[in-house]
Enzyme design. Structure first.
Site, PDB file in Angstrom:
ATOM      1  N   VAL A 241       0.841  -1.208   0.000  1.00 12.58           N
ATOM      2  CA  VAL A 241       0.000   0.000   0.000  1.00 12.58           C
ATOM      3  C   VAL A 241       0.867   1.246   0.000  1.00 12.58           C
ATOM      4  CG1 VAL A 241      -1.771   1.283   1.251  1.00 12.58           C
ATOM      5  CG2 VAL A 241      -1.890  -1.215   1.122  1.00 12.58           C
ATOM      6  N   TYR A 242       1.927   1.237   0.794  1.00 13.36           N
ATOM      7  CA  TYR A 242       2.862   2.369   0.813  1.00 13.36           C
ATOM      8  C   TYR A 242       3.488   2.567  -0.571  1.00 13.36           C
ATOM      9  CZ  TYR A 242       6.945   5.212   2.004  1.00 13.36           C
ATOM     10  OH  TYR A 242       7.914   6.199   2.046  1.00 13.36           O
ATOM     11  N   ALA A 243       3.994   1.473  -1.170  1.00 16.80           N
ATOM     12  CA  ALA A 243       4.600   1.574  -2.494  1.00 16.80           C
ATOM     13  C   ALA A 243       3.587   2.084  -3.514  1.00 16.80           C
ATOM     14  CB  ALA A 243       5.159   0.217  -2.926  1.00 16.80           C
TER      15      ALA A 243
END
Length: 284
Positions: free
Chosen positions: A155-157
């Site tokens: 999700v961060y990426a």
């Protein structure tokens, strides 16, 4: 060339870490006004007091950048009290380090709201004034995670890939319009701020000290650099992904350099250091 001297600067996530260091550099370069936004009021006031003790005045606003109404209210108050913002550092960000299926829906939404939507909404508040003035600089702190996939940070990426696409597109629009607004996209690998405590550095890609990347960020502002990728090996990612088959890239990034295992030891900040939130997200 963008100069900081006698300019009004706004830094999101400015109470600590990279944001605080950027504020310090701007003060050294005699910015007219440095404004810090952060959700953590306690840290924000402590940072303001610390700067005051060193003879510097900074303005602070408690802002939840995940909340559009908060952004709109704070931006209106900011412009009314201090005038237009000349240089915007979109620095606030969070990370949830776990496998995708372990995320809650709230964690996904919060990550996208802070890492993707917030920079867009904040830029939209201040960009028209920059365009009218005929100069301005927007610095978007993305991540090397916006260039490469990585397990345990899906999700961060994904959020950082979105920021890179938006930031670079925004840059092209301003260049086409020739309106004097510069957009810089910063893509650092892991930084020793506590946000990624516990990660394992990939081969030939050391975890950077905050002062090092802030030097690069400030240089980008001074020289109107449009893309900053640090440390050096990060610069090879677009080339390798462009010329290698996916499986070959996976072998090199995952097996040879160990990129895909870096988050397996992730701990993040201790809960007491994280941004106050019921989800207990790890935040910078």
């Amino acid at each position: 060339m963008s100069r900081i001297n006698n300019r009004t600067v706004l830094i999101t996530g400015g109470a600590a870490g990279i944001g605080k260091l950027i504020a310090e550099r701007c003060l050294r370069q005699r910015a007219y006004k440095v404004i810090l936004w952060d959700i953590n009021e306690q840290k924000l006031l402590a940072t303001q007091a610390e700067f005051k003790g060193r003879g510097h005045e900074v303005a602070v606003q408690v802002v939840d950048v995940a909340n559009l109404e908060d952004i709109e209210t704070a931006a209106a108050a900011c412009k009314k009290q201090w005038g237009m913002v000349d240089i915007l550092f979109n620095n606030a960000g969070i990370v949830v380090g776990k496998r995708f299926e372990e995320h809650s829906h709230r964690e996904i939404r919060k990550t996208i709201d802070i890492n993707v939507s917030a920079p867009m909404h904040i830029a939209l508040q201040f960009l028209p004034d920059m365009q009218d003035q005929g100069e301005g600089h927007i610095v978007n702190i993305a991540s090397a995670a916006g260039l490469i996939p990585n397990p345990n940070m899906s999700v961060y990426a994904g959020s950082k890939w979105a920021v890179v696409g938006w930031s670079e597109s925004l840059r092209l629009e301003q260049e086409e319009a020739k309106n004097g607004v510069v957009v810089s996209t910063i893509l650092p690998s892991y930084i020793n701020t506590g946000m990624f405590d516990g990660v394992t550095a990939p081969a030939l890609t050391p975890i950077m000290e905050p002062e090092y990347i802030v030097d690069k960020i400030m240089k980008a502002v001074k020289e109107d650099d449009i893309l900053v990728m640090e440390p050096f090996m990060t610069k090879a990612i677009p080339l390798l992904k462009g010329v290698l088959p996916t499986r070959a890239f996976d072998f090199i990034a995952g097996r040879l350099f160990g990129v895909y295992k870096t988050m397996s030891t992730f701990k993040g900040k201790a809960p007491k250091e994280a941004v106050p939130d019921k989800d207990e997200l790890k935040a910078e």
